[in-house]
Design a protein around this motif. Structure first.
Motif, PDB file in Angstrom:
ATOM      1  N   THR A   1       0.847  -1.197   0.000  1.00  0.00           N
ATOM      2  CA  THR A   1       0.000   0.000   0.000  1.00  0.00           C
ATOM      3  C   THR A   1       0.877   1.239   0.000  1.00  0.00           C
ATOM      4  N   ILE A   2       0.578   2.170  -0.897  1.00  0.00           N
ATOM      5  CA  ILE A   2       1.331   3.424  -0.960  1.00  0.00           C
ATOM      6  C   ILE A   2       0.471   4.544  -0.385  1.00  0.00           C
ATOM      7  N   LEU A   3       1.014   5.226   0.606  1.00  0.00           N
ATOM      8  CA  LEU A   3       0.308   6.328   1.276  1.00  0.00           C
ATOM      9  C   LEU A   3       1.097   7.620   1.128  1.00  0.00           C
ATOM     10  N   THR A   4       0.387   8.714   0.933  1.00  0.00           N
ATOM     11  CA  THR A   4       1.000  10.043   0.917  1.00  0.00           C
ATOM     12  C   THR A   4       0.815  10.677   2.280  1.00  0.00           C
ATOM     13  N   GLY A   5       1.904  11.203   2.835  1.00  0.00           N
ATOM     14  CA  GLY A   5       1.832  11.812   4.165  1.00  0.00           C
ATOM     15  C   GLY A   5       1.025  13.088   4.174  1.00  0.00           C
TER      16      GLY A   5
ATOM     17  N   PRO B   1       3.532   2.039   9.717  1.00  0.00           N
ATOM     18  CA  PRO B   1       4.188   1.078  10.595  1.00  0.00           C
ATOM     19  C   PRO B   1       5.677   0.917  10.324  1.00  0.00           C
ATOM     20  N   THR B   2       6.354   0.275  11.266  1.00  0.00           N
ATOM     21  CA  THR B   2       7.755  -0.105  11.103  1.00  0.00           C
ATOM     22  C   THR B   2       7.912  -0.958   9.844  1.00  0.00           C
ATOM     23  N   GLY B   3       8.990  -0.711   9.103  1.00  0.00           N
ATOM     24  CA  GLY B   3       9.236  -1.463   7.875  1.00  0.00           C
ATOM     25  C   GLY B   3       8.751  -0.766   6.622  1.00  0.00           C
ATOM     26  N   SER B   4       8.014   0.323   6.769  1.00  0.00           N
ATOM     27  CA  SER B   4       7.563   1.078   5.599  1.00  0.00           C
ATOM     28  C   SER B   4       8.758   1.748   4.917  1.00  0.00           C
ATOM     29  N   VAL B   5       8.708   1.838   3.583  1.00  0.00           N
ATOM     30  CA  VAL B   5       9.781   2.469   2.815  1.00  0.00           C
ATOM     31  C   VAL B   5       9.337   3.873   2.432  1.00  0.00           C
ATOM     32  N   LEU B   6      10.104   4.867   2.839  1.00  0.00           N
ATOM     33  CA  LEU B   6       9.760   6.270   2.613  1.00  0.00           C
ATOM     34  C   LEU B   6      10.543   6.816   1.434  1.00  0.00           C
TER      35      LEU B   6
ATOM     36  N   ILE C   1       3.989   0.543   2.262  1.00  0.00           N
ATOM     37  CA  ILE C   1       3.853  -0.444   3.336  1.00  0.00           C
ATOM     38  C   ILE C   1       3.860  -1.808   2.648  1.00  0.00           C
ATOM     39  N   PRO C   2       5.006  -2.537   2.699  1.00  0.00           N
ATOM     40  CA  PRO C   2       5.144  -3.760   1.898  1.00  0.00           C
ATOM     41  C   PRO C   2       4.158  -4.855   2.307  1.00  0.00           C
ATOM     42  N   ASN C   3       3.748  -5.635   1.314  1.00  0.00           N
ATOM     43  CA  ASN C   3       2.947  -6.826   1.586  1.00  0.00           C
ATOM     44  C   ASN C   3       3.872  -8.045   1.619  1.00  0.00           C
ATOM     45  N   GLN C   4       3.328  -9.229   1.547  1.00  0.00           N
ATOM     46  CA  GLN C   4       4.120 -10.451   1.674  1.00  0.00           C
ATOM     47  C   GLN C   4       4.983 -10.744   0.450  1.00  0.00           C
ATOM     48  N   MET C   5       4.832  -9.974  -0.608  1.00  0.00           N
ATOM     49  CA  MET C   5       5.639 -10.179  -1.807  1.00  0.00           C
ATOM     50  C   MET C   5       7.020  -9.532  -1.692  1.00  0.00           C
ATOM     51  N   ALA C   6       7.145  -8.538  -0.791  1.00  0.00           N
ATOM     52  CA  ALA C   6       8.346  -7.698  -0.821  1.00  0.00           C
ATOM     53  C   ALA C   6       9.035  -7.588   0.524  1.00  0.00           C
TER      54      ALA C   6
ATOM     55  N   VAL D   1      13.302  -3.407  -1.448  1.00  0.00           N
ATOM     56  CA  VAL D   1      12.634  -2.271  -2.106  1.00  0.00           C
ATOM     57  C   VAL D   1      13.445  -1.002  -1.901  1.00  0.00           C
ATOM     58  N   PHE D   2      13.986  -0.828  -0.706  1.00  0.00           N
ATOM     59  CA  PHE D   2      14.831   0.339  -0.404  1.00  0.00           C
ATOM     60  C   PHE D   2      15.988   0.414  -1.398  1.00  0.00           C
ATOM     61  N   TYR D   3      16.701  -0.687  -1.574  1.00  0.00           N
ATOM     62  CA  TYR D   3      17.859  -0.679  -2.466  1.00  0.00           C
ATOM     63  C   TYR D   3      17.442  -0.498  -3.923  1.00  0.00           C
ATOM     64  N   GLN D   4      16.298  -1.060  -4.319  1.00  0.00           N
ATOM     65  CA  GLN D   4      15.826  -0.845  -5.680  1.00  0.00           C
ATOM     66  C   GLN D   4      15.535   0.635  -5.922  1.00  0.00           C
ATOM     67  N   LEU D   5      14.888   1.308  -4.949  1.00  0.00           N
ATOM     68  CA  LEU D   5      14.592   2.731  -5.101  1.00  0.00           C
ATOM     69  C   LEU D   5      15.875   3.563  -5.057  1.00  0.00           C
ATOM     70  N   GLN D   6      16.830   3.122  -4.264  1.00  0.00           N
ATOM     71  CA  GLN D   6      18.125   3.814  -4.230  1.00  0.00           C
ATOM     72  C   GLN D   6      18.802   3.729  -5.600  1.00  0.00           C
TER      73      GLN D   6
END
Length: 397
Positions: free
Chosen positions: A16-20, A68-73, A101-106, A111-116
């Protein structure tokens, strides 16, 4: 051993992608609590985000939608696009940040390193508009290569090892820089002495130690001139460019020799003073620079004065020797500068010993920074190989 084929997935499929958002600032009850309120300035320094410059109360966090903890910003607006981090604690973000907010696929770290790796692409997607922006739908549609969750974790584990090494060297550089600055200041001001020296230090006018020297070049349009400049804040002299005489508009240049003390008149209030290093011997500066040599080498070694000029005390003398209504447009007066006093060792052997000691410290820092750069380059190469599937890691089935 499993070598399953990687698939391609859009970020929106991985969670799930959320905008702050920012709670109404008029309500003071929303702020100054224990929940980190992350903005782009809090990202890009460390992988894991545990704190922020601003905080929210529990009430404010609910209003802003806590993640939650583990979300990629990831920052998706303005000049900071592509700055990323992983929430290491429940937190909230402002509207400049989107969070996955990653699901069970990721795996969050994968994901952090891919976005980096894809940060340049993010900036390109934002375009050249007045305020570059990546909206939520665009971010969701970005495709990445995705192996099994087990392989994601293994790749993230390998890259994390490099991150830890880079961070360790960075901390070592920070600590060594702090200690070096303090020790250099004490040695250059005589607050600490090298044990083999005991002769007194004396105060002298700068003009009794240094004298200006102008080695104007005989102009030749066909000659090549090595043009140098001096960085602010004691950043040293550097090679700017080499040009043919015919391509240089201002035909007045001076030659600087190894060991010259050189002052950038227009930037001296910002600490733009330096010694000409041996590798730039014979380079050229414009007439807006002052070149000086020692009046008496048995009284002053210019290399010692060059280190002295790295201290804020000398920058303050340069400021007091300049006049003007704006600090960016002040005029430096060499005669006033020469009237000020500095304290130096009477024994030039002590000056040389201090210079040698500080040279060794600087070389150690340069070596550490070179090693850190080497680790960063290694990590970039690994990311390109591991995150695209060009190089696979062995994982148990």
């Amino acid at each position: 051993m499993s070598q399953a084929t990687w698939k391609t997935a859009e970020l929106g499929e991985l969670g799930t992608i959320l905008t702050g958002s920012t709670p109404p600032t008029k309500n003071s009850e929303y702020f100054n609590g224990k929940v980190p309120f992350v903005s782009p300035s809090d990202l890009g320094k460390r992988k894991y985000i545990t704190e922020a410059q601003r905080t929210l109360s529990e009430l404010g966090a609910r209003e802003a939608q806590c993640i939650p903890t583990g979300s990629v910003l990831v920052t998706c607006i303005g000049s900071t696009i592509g700055k990323i981090g992983i929430a290491a604690t429940p937190l909230a973000t402002n509207q400049q940040i989107n969070s996955l907010i990653p699901n069970q696929m990721a795996c969050s770290e994968f994901v952090f390193y891919q976005l980096q790796r894809l940060a340049p692409l993010l900036r390109k997607l934002a375009g050249c508009q007045a305020v570059p922006i990546i909206n939520k739908s665009t971010l969701s549609s970005i495709a990445i290569k995705l192996p099994s969750l087990i392989e994601q974790n293994k790749i993230a584990e390998i890259l994390t090892c490099w991150d830890k090494a880079i961070e360790l060297v960075e901390k070592l550089i920070e600590e060594k820089t702090r200690l070096s600055k303090g020790l250099a200041r004490d040695l250059l001001l005589g607050k600490k002495r090298l044990r083999q020296f005991s002769k007194p230090w004396v105060e002298s006018h700068i003009g009794d130690l240094l004298e200006p020297i102008d080695r104007y070049v005989e102009w030749d349009d066909d000659a090549t001139y090595k043009l140098v400049s001096i960085r602010r804040r004691a950043g040293g002299m550097f090679m700017r460019e080499s040009l043919k005489g015919a391509d240089i508009l201002t035909k007045t240049l001076k030659t600087t020799s190894s060991g010259d003390f050189v002052i950038a008149r227009m930037q001296v209030v910002h600490g733009a003073m330096a010694i000409t290093p041996p590798e730039l011997n014979g380079a050229h500066v414009s007439d807006s620079y002052v070149t000086c040599t020692s009046k008496d080498p048995y009284r002053l070694k210019t290399e010692f004065f060059g280190y002295l000029a790295t201290l804020p005390q000398l920058w303050n003398i340069a400021l007091l020797s300049s006049h003007g209504v704006s600090i960016e447009k002040m005029t430096f007066d060499l005669r006033t500068f020469f009237k000020h006093k500095v304290k130096v060792p009477t024994d030039t052997a002590e000056q040389c010993a201090i210079v040698e000691f500080l040279d060794v410290m600087n070389k150690e820092l340069i070596a550490l920074k070179s090693y850190q750069d080497h680790l960063i380059q290694q990590k970039r190469g690994l990311m390109q190989q591991l995150l695209t599937g060009k190089k696979r890691v062995a994982v148990e089935n």
